[in-house]
Design a protein around this motif. Structure first.
Motif, PDB file in Angstrom:
ATOM      1  N   CYS A   1       5.410   1.177 -23.950  1.00 20.74           N
ATOM      2  CA  CYS A   1       5.319   1.328 -25.398  1.00 20.74           C
ATOM      3  C   CYS A   1       3.885   1.255 -25.907  1.00 20.74           C
ATOM      4  O   CYS A   1       3.038   0.607 -25.303  1.00 20.74           O
ATOM      5  CB  CYS A   1       6.104   0.229 -26.098  1.00 20.74           C
ATOM      6  N   ALA A   2       3.654   1.883 -27.045  1.00 22.38           N
ATOM      7  CA  ALA A   2       2.378   1.741 -27.745  1.00 22.38           C
ATOM      8  C   ALA A   2       2.255   0.300 -28.224  1.00 22.38           C
ATOM      9  O   ALA A   2       3.250  -0.364 -28.509  1.00 22.38           O
ATOM     10  CB  ALA A   2       2.326   2.691 -28.928  1.00 22.38           C
ATOM     11  N   GLY A   3       1.033  -0.190 -28.303  1.00 21.18           N
ATOM     12  CA  GLY A   3       0.796  -1.530 -28.823  1.00 21.18           C
ATOM     13  C   GLY A   3       1.087  -2.646 -27.850  1.00 21.18           C
ATOM     14  O   GLY A   3       1.215  -3.792 -28.257  1.00 21.18           O
ATOM     15  N   HIS A   4       1.194  -2.343 -26.562  1.00 20.43           N
ATOM     16  CA  HIS A   4       1.506  -3.382 -25.584  1.00 20.43           C
ATOM     17  C   HIS A   4       0.427  -3.562 -24.517  1.00 20.43           C
ATOM     18  O   HIS A   4       0.707  -4.117 -23.456  1.00 20.43           O
ATOM     19  CB  HIS A   4       2.853  -3.085 -24.919  1.00 20.43           C
ATOM     20  N   ALA A   5      -0.778  -3.109 -24.769  1.00 23.24           N
ATOM     21  CA  ALA A   5      -1.864  -3.355 -23.811  1.00 23.24           C
ATOM     22  C   ALA A   5      -2.020  -4.863 -23.666  1.00 23.24           C
ATOM     23  O   ALA A   5      -2.023  -5.603 -24.648  1.00 23.24           O
ATOM     24  CB  ALA A   5      -3.168  -2.726 -24.293  1.00 23.24           C
ATOM     25  N   MET A   6      -2.139  -5.333 -22.453  1.00 25.10           N
ATOM     26  CA  MET A   6      -2.172  -6.768 -22.183  1.00 25.10           C
ATOM     27  C   MET A   6      -3.563  -7.389 -22.338  1.00 25.10           C
ATOM     28  O   MET A   6      -3.676  -8.589 -22.499  1.00 25.10           O
ATOM     29  CB  MET A   6      -1.646  -7.046 -20.766  1.00 25.10           C
ATOM     30  N   GLU A   7      -4.598  -6.567 -22.250  1.00 26.63           N
ATOM     31  CA  GLU A   7      -5.956  -7.118 -22.300  1.00 26.63           C
ATOM     32  C   GLU A   7      -6.920  -6.128 -22.928  1.00 26.63           C
ATOM     33  O   GLU A   7      -6.668  -4.925 -22.946  1.00 26.63           O
ATOM     34  CB  GLU A   7      -6.427  -7.471 -20.892  1.00 26.63           C
ATOM     35  N   ASP A   8      -8.015  -6.624 -23.450  1.00 26.78           N
ATOM     36  CA  ASP A   8      -9.072  -5.760 -23.969  1.00 26.78           C
ATOM     37  C   ASP A   8      -9.618  -4.920 -22.818  1.00 26.78           C
ATOM     38  O   ASP A   8      -9.797  -5.409 -21.706  1.00 26.78           O
ATOM     39  CB  ASP A   8     -10.211  -6.594 -24.560  1.00 26.78           C
ATOM     40  N   GLY A   9      -9.882  -3.645 -23.080  1.00 27.02           N
ATOM     41  CA  GLY A   9     -10.481  -2.768 -22.084  1.00 27.02           C
ATOM     42  C   GLY A   9      -9.551  -2.374 -20.950  1.00 27.02           C
ATOM     43  O   GLY A   9     -10.012  -1.916 -19.912  1.00 27.02           O
ATOM     44  N   GLN A  10      -8.257  -2.525 -21.126  1.00 26.61           N
ATOM     45  CA  GLN A  10      -7.300  -2.185 -20.060  1.00 26.61           C
ATOM     46  C   GLN A  10      -7.504  -0.728 -19.662  1.00 26.61           C
ATOM     47  O   GLN A  10      -7.448   0.171 -20.493  1.00 26.61           O
ATOM     48  CB  GLN A  10      -5.867  -2.430 -20.557  1.00 26.61           C
ATOM     49  N   LYS A  11      -7.762  -0.484 -18.397  1.00 27.87           N
ATOM     50  CA  LYS A  11      -8.173   0.836 -17.915  1.00 27.87           C
ATOM     51  C   LYS A  11      -7.103   1.914 -18.043  1.00 27.87           C
ATOM     52  O   LYS A  11      -7.425   3.090 -18.174  1.00 27.87           O
ATOM     53  CB  LYS A  11      -8.630   0.753 -16.450  1.00 27.87           C
ATOM     54  N   ASP A  12      -5.811   1.552 -17.987  1.00 30.76           N
ATOM     55  CA  ASP A  12      -4.763   2.570 -18.062  1.00 30.76           C
ATOM     56  C   ASP A  12      -4.222   2.772 -19.477  1.00 30.76           C
ATOM     57  O   ASP A  12      -3.321   3.552 -19.684  1.00 30.76           O
ATOM     58  CB  ASP A  12      -3.622   2.249 -17.102  1.00 30.76           C
TER      59      ASP A  12
ATOM     60  N   GLU B   1     -16.734   9.788 -24.459  1.00 29.87           N
ATOM     61  CA  GLU B   1     -17.799   9.616 -23.473  1.00 29.87           C
ATOM     62  C   GLU B   1     -19.022   8.910 -24.047  1.00 29.87           C
ATOM     63  O   GLU B   1     -19.903   8.500 -23.304  1.00 29.87           O
ATOM     64  CB  GLU B   1     -18.172  10.968 -22.869  1.00 29.87           C
ATOM     65  N   ARG B   2     -19.057   8.715 -25.366  1.00 33.80           N
ATOM     66  CA  ARG B   2     -20.158   7.996 -26.005  1.00 33.80           C
ATOM     67  C   ARG B   2     -19.850   6.514 -26.161  1.00 33.80           C
ATOM     68  O   ARG B   2     -20.709   5.744 -26.574  1.00 33.80           O
ATOM     69  CB  ARG B   2     -20.454   8.624 -27.364  1.00 33.80           C
ATOM     70  N   ILE B   3     -18.614   6.095 -25.839  1.00 37.64           N
ATOM     71  CA  ILE B   3     -18.195   4.702 -25.965  1.00 37.64           C
ATOM     72  C   ILE B   3     -18.345   4.010 -24.613  1.00 37.64           C
ATOM     73  O   ILE B   3     -17.874   4.528 -23.595  1.00 37.64           O
ATOM     74  CB  ILE B   3     -16.728   4.609 -26.436  1.00 37.64           C
ATOM     75  N   VAL B   4     -18.981   2.861 -24.600  1.00 36.87           N
ATOM     76  CA  VAL B   4     -19.154   2.104 -23.353  1.00 36.87           C
ATOM     77  C   VAL B   4     -17.783   1.783 -22.768  1.00 36.87           C
ATOM     78  O   VAL B   4     -16.925   1.237 -23.448  1.00 36.87           O
ATOM     79  CB  VAL B   4     -19.942   0.792 -23.595  1.00 36.87           C
ATOM     80  N   GLY B   5     -17.563   2.168 -21.520  1.00 32.46           N
ATOM     81  CA  GLY B   5     -16.289   1.915 -20.853  1.00 32.46           C
ATOM     82  C   GLY B   5     -15.255   2.993 -21.070  1.00 32.46           C
ATOM     83  O   GLY B   5     -14.196   2.958 -20.465  1.00 32.46           O
ATOM     84  N   GLY B   6     -15.536   3.965 -21.935  1.00 32.00           N
ATOM     85  CA  GLY B   6     -14.584   5.030 -22.223  1.00 32.00           C
ATOM     86  C   GLY B   6     -14.522   6.067 -21.124  1.00 32.00           C
ATOM     87  O   GLY B   6     -15.530   6.408 -20.511  1.00 32.00           O
ATOM     88  N   SER B   7     -13.318   6.563 -20.857  1.00 29.15           N
ATOM     89  CA  SER B   7     -13.114   7.577 -19.827  1.00 29.15           C
ATOM     90  C   SER B   7     -12.056   8.564 -20.304  1.00 29.15           C
ATOM     91  O   SER B   7     -11.037   8.162 -20.859  1.00 29.15           O
ATOM     92  CB  SER B   7     -12.660   6.931 -18.518  1.00 29.15           C
TER      93      SER B   7
ATOM     94  N   LYS C   1      -7.668  11.673 -25.562  1.00 24.05           N
ATOM     95  CA  LYS C   1      -7.297  10.360 -25.060  1.00 24.05           C
ATOM     96  C   LYS C   1      -8.532   9.714 -24.452  1.00 24.05           C
ATOM     97  O   LYS C   1      -9.220  10.323 -23.638  1.00 24.05           O
ATOM     98  CB  LYS C   1      -6.216  10.471 -23.994  1.00 24.05           C
ATOM     99  N   CYS C   2      -8.797   8.473 -24.860  1.00 29.16           N
ATOM    100  CA  CYS C   2      -9.944   7.732 -24.340  1.00 29.16           C
ATOM    101  C   CYS C   2      -9.424   6.455 -23.685  1.00 29.16           C
ATOM    102  O   CYS C   2      -8.929   5.550 -24.365  1.00 29.16           O
ATOM    103  CB  CYS C   2     -10.913   7.399 -25.476  1.00 29.16           C
ATOM    104  N   TYR C   3      -9.507   6.411 -22.371  1.00 26.50           N
ATOM    105  CA  TYR C   3      -8.991   5.288 -21.598  1.00 26.50           C
ATOM    106  C   TYR C   3     -10.028   4.175 -21.481  1.00 26.50           C
ATOM    107  O   TYR C   3     -11.221   4.427 -21.405  1.00 26.50           O
ATOM    108  CB  TYR C   3      -8.607   5.757 -20.191  1.00 26.50           C
ATOM    109  N   GLY C   4      -9.521   2.937 -21.446  1.00 22.04           N
ATOM    110  CA  GLY C   4     -10.370   1.782 -21.158  1.00 22.04           C
ATOM    111  C   GLY C   4     -11.098   1.177 -22.339  1.00 22.04           C
ATOM    112  O   GLY C   4     -11.944   0.311 -22.145  1.00 22.04           O
ATOM    113  N   VAL C   5     -10.791   1.592 -23.558  1.00 21.22           N
ATOM    114  CA  VAL C   5     -11.526   1.075 -24.723  1.00 21.22           C
ATOM    115  C   VAL C   5     -10.632   0.336 -25.717  1.00 21.22           C
ATOM    116  O   VAL C   5     -11.069   0.013 -26.810  1.00 21.22           O
ATOM    117  CB  VAL C   5     -12.290   2.203 -25.450  1.00 21.22           C
ATOM    118  N   VAL C   6      -9.395   0.048 -25.337  1.00 25.21           N
ATOM    119  CA  VAL C   6      -8.454  -0.565 -26.278  1.00 25.21           C
ATOM    120  C   VAL C   6      -8.666  -2.070 -26.412  1.00 25.21           C
ATOM    121  O   VAL C   6      -9.186  -2.718 -25.512  1.00 25.21           O
ATOM    122  CB  VAL C   6      -6.983  -0.319 -25.865  1.00 25.21           C
ATOM    123  N   LYS C   7      -8.248  -2.587 -27.547  1.00 24.08           N
ATOM    124  CA  LYS C   7      -8.120  -4.024 -27.743  1.00 24.08           C
ATOM    125  C   LYS C   7      -6.697  -4.374 -27.327  1.00 24.08           C
ATOM    126  O   LYS C   7      -5.795  -3.543 -27.429  1.00 24.08           O
ATOM    127  CB  LYS C   7      -8.342  -4.411 -29.208  1.00 24.08           C
ATOM    128  N   ALA C   8      -6.488  -5.589 -26.873  1.00 26.21           N
ATOM    129  CA  ALA C   8      -5.141  -6.023 -26.474  1.00 26.21           C
ATOM    130  C   ALA C   8      -4.155  -5.767 -27.609  1.00 26.21           C
ATOM    131  O   ALA C   8      -4.413  -6.101 -28.757  1.00 26.21           O
ATOM    132  CB  ALA C   8      -5.165  -7.500 -26.111  1.00 26.21           C
TER     133      ALA C   8
END
Length: 90
Positions: free
Chosen positions: A54-65, A76-82, A35-42
């Motif tokens: 639900c999956a597919g409901h991130a409200m914003e790009d880079g949402q931390k949770d 860990e190689r992706i900028v902003g990934g955790s 699991k890589c947190y903080g790298v999703v597109k909305a």
């Protein structure tokens, strides 16, 4: 059998088969990934977050949770990934 009914039946069977194939691929990806947190597109997260269920409901790009499942060693190689979920909220 009616040709229209035959076509409809075979089309439905193909759709079901594609769905099963997609589920199998997703399960394989999750088994070999992390699991890589903080790298999703909305709207493109893989599973629920602290702010939705639900999956597919991130409200914003880079949402931390919100997370994506990526190949092990990639996050860990992706900028902003955790690899760690944030504590509390976004």
């Amino acid at each position: 059998m009616n040709p229209n009914k035959t076509f409809l039946t075979s089309t439905l069977a193909a759709v079901v088969a594609l769905g099963l194939s997609a589920n199998a691929q997703a399960a394989e990806k999750k088994a070999d990934g992390e699991k890589c947190y903080g790298v999703v597109k909305a709207g493109k997260n893989d599973c629920k977050t602290l702010s939705n269920a639900c999956a597919g409901h991130a409200m914003e790009d880079g949402q931390k949770d919100a997370f994506l499942v990526v190949p092990k060693g990639t996050c860990e190689r992706i900028v902003g990934g955790s690899l760690e979920a944030p504590q509390g909220g976004k």
